[in-house]
Design an enzyme around this catalytic site. Structure first.
Site, PDB file in Angstrom:
ATOM      1  N   ASP A  11      36.852  33.933  57.326  1.00 30.29           N
ATOM      2  CA  ASP A  11      36.268  35.586  56.888  1.00 30.29           C
ATOM      3  C   ASP A  11      35.171  36.185  56.825  1.00 30.29           C
ATOM      4  OD1 ASP A  11      37.545  35.733  54.175  1.00 30.29           O
ATOM      5  OD2 ASP A  11      38.653  37.539  54.765  1.00 30.29           O
ATOM      6  N   ASP A  16      32.999  33.380  51.745  1.00 29.44           N
ATOM      7  CA  ASP A  16      32.931  32.645  52.795  1.00 29.44           C
ATOM      8  C   ASP A  16      30.906  31.786  52.829  1.00 29.44           C
ATOM      9  OD1 ASP A  16      35.476  33.616  53.808  1.00 29.44           O
ATOM     10  OD2 ASP A  16      34.652  34.943  52.528  1.00 29.44           O
ATOM     11  N   GLN A 225      32.334  43.130  42.170  1.00 31.94           N
ATOM     12  CA  GLN A 225      33.457  41.912  41.784  1.00 31.94           C
ATOM     13  C   GLN A 225      33.365  43.738  39.974  1.00 31.94           C
ATOM     14  OE1 GLN A 225      35.512  40.330  42.487  1.00 31.94           O
ATOM     15  NE2 GLN A 225      34.733  41.116  44.532  1.00 31.94           N
ATOM     16  N   HIS A 237      35.027  32.453  45.042  1.00 33.67           N
ATOM     17  CA  HIS A 237      36.208  31.335  45.713  1.00 33.67           C
ATOM     18  C   HIS A 237      36.464  30.439  46.372  1.00 33.67           C
ATOM     19  CE1 HIS A 237      37.554  35.412  43.788  1.00 33.67           C
ATOM     20  NE2 HIS A 237      36.894  35.641  44.717  1.00 33.67           N
ATOM     21  N   ASP A 238      34.876  30.825  48.169  1.00 34.63           N
ATOM     22  CA  ASP A 238      35.330  30.074  48.171  1.00 34.63           C
ATOM     23  C   ASP A 238      34.630  28.454  48.860  1.00 34.63           C
ATOM     24  OD1 ASP A 238      37.393  31.734  49.925  1.00 34.63           O
ATOM     25  OD2 ASP A 238      35.558  32.598  51.104  1.00 34.63           O
TER      26      ASP A 238
HETATM   27  C1  BDR Z   1      39.181  35.090  49.004  1.00 29.68           C
HETATM   28  O1  BDR Z   1      39.605  36.759  49.668  1.00 29.68           O
HETATM   29  C2  BDR Z   1      38.032  36.830  50.012  1.00 29.68           C
HETATM   30  O2  BDR Z   1      37.696  38.338  49.626  1.00 29.68           O
HETATM   31  C3  BDR Z   1      37.598  36.262  49.296  1.00 29.68           C
HETATM   32  O3  BDR Z   1      36.304  35.688  50.585  1.00 29.68           O
HETATM   33  C4  BDR Z   1      38.499  34.909  49.120  1.00 29.68           C
HETATM   34  O4  BDR Z   1      38.579  33.828  50.459  1.00 29.68           O
HETATM   35  C5  BDR Z   1      39.452  35.453  47.341  1.00 29.68           C
HETATM   36  O5  BDR Z   1      40.517  36.600  47.271  1.00 29.68           O
HETATM   37 CA    CA Z   2      36.970  34.532  52.301  1.00 32.43          CA
END
Ligand code: BDR
Ligand code: CA
Length: 316
Positions: A11, A16, A225, A237-238
């Site tokens: 997404d 991502d 953030q 994260h991703d």
């Molecule tokens: C996840 O939420 C999204 O905002 C980021 O892309 C990641 O996949 C982190 O909590």
């Molecule tokens: Ca994501």
């Protein structure tokens, strides 16, 4: 050795985009599928196409689910701005999605590559849940699912729930209960694994227009953030869900039970991970155990991991 075959279901989203760029350099990326989540499906699809154009990545992109299976939409994730990819102005992408729906693309690719395909879930899990319900043989066909989502500790969407799970809790439950081998890298790891200002400066210095654009994006994400969570890192994260297939030593996992909480006054959407024993719940006589169903990330060499990601981005 042949590179692992992977589909990224996502997404986009700043992190991502980085995951797509990283996977395309190291793995056999067979396609990208998009889903509602960080933003509307229209915008996550646009942002996914931007990522492919930015990296000159020649793979199909298929659009998937517009909304969650059962629950109402939780709305867009403000951490990524209005477009879902704020911080740099991109022209409208020239690439277009393929006409096949993401659910059909996932099923067909899994059928063609039985026993070989990894599916990286880095957004809400609606598409894969639908694919499993529509084609139960997916349970035999998929080699492994790697998930950025959930947490062994705090969430970000709520104190208990991480965003990707919270955005479609029933879908996540279908995936976690599917019996397909699972790997989960949750917010407990990813919130401490990100780019700092020096990393962004390093990207900016690397000269290419792609790296300049990525640096602009990451600067926006870092600032946001900090405002939202007090973080001094822009969490990647991703990409953490992709790392194990490229650098297996950077994240340590525990084989245990991971269950999605479907009810609960304060805990709906929580991933309940049995990390009570360092070698996993199967080895102990602890009460109230449920069968192990996946590997959950419990520690990471975050600085090394981010260095590997920056090195890869510098090749764009
Ligand atoms: C996840 O939420 C999204 O905002 C980021 O892309 C990641 O996949 C982190 O909590
Ligand atoms: Ca994501």
């Amino acid at each position: 050795m042949a590179k692992p075959k992977i589909i990224i279901d996502c997404d986009p989203g700043h992190d991502d985009l980085v995951a797509i760029l990283f996977a395309a350099k190291h793995l056999d990326l067979l396609g990208v599928t998009t889903v509602h989540g960080n933003n509307t499906l229209a915008n996550t699809t646009r942002n996914g196409l931007i990522a492919l154009e930015l990296g000159k990545i020649d793979v199909p992109l298929a659009m998937g689910a517009v909304e969650p299976l059962v629950q109402p939409s939780v709305g867009i994730a403000s951490g990524h701005g209005k477009s879902g990819l704020d911080g740099h102005e991109f022209a409208d992408p020239r690439l277009k999605p393929i006409s096949q729906h993401a659910v059909d693309f996932i099923i067909e690719t899994a059928r063609q590559h039985q026993g070989e395909l990894i599916i990286a879930m880095i957004g809400p899990q609606t598409n894969l849940a639908l694919a499993i319900k529509r084609e139960p043989r997916m349970r035999q066909w998929i080699k492994e699912i790697t998930i950025m989502g959930g947490s062994t500790t705090t969430g970000n969407f709520s104190p208990a729930a991480e965003f990707n799970i919270a955005a479609d809790i029933e879908a996540a439950s279908v995936v976690f209960e599917s019996g397909i081998p699972l790997r989960m890298v949750g917010y407990n790891i990813t919130r401490q694994t990100g780019f700092d200002s020096a990393d962004i400066a390093r990207l900016r210095q690397s000269g290419s227009s792609a790296c300049q654009a990525i640096a602009d994006l990451m600067q926006f994400y870092l600032t946001r953030q900090g405002e939202m969570y007090g973080l001094t890192l822009a969490p990647m994260h991703d990409v953490c869900a992709i790392i194990p297939y490229v650098y297996p030593d950077l994240i340590q996992f525990l084989h245990t039970s991971i269950r999605v909480e479907l009810t609960g006054t304060y805990t709906r959407g929580m991933t309940v991970c049995d990390v009570r024993h360092p070698r996993g719940s199967a080895e102990t006589s602890l009460r109230n155990r449920t069968e192990p169903n996946g590997f959950v990330a419990v520690s990471a060499r975050s600085r090394d991991l981010i260095d590997r990601v920056i090195e890869t981005l510098e090749h764009y």
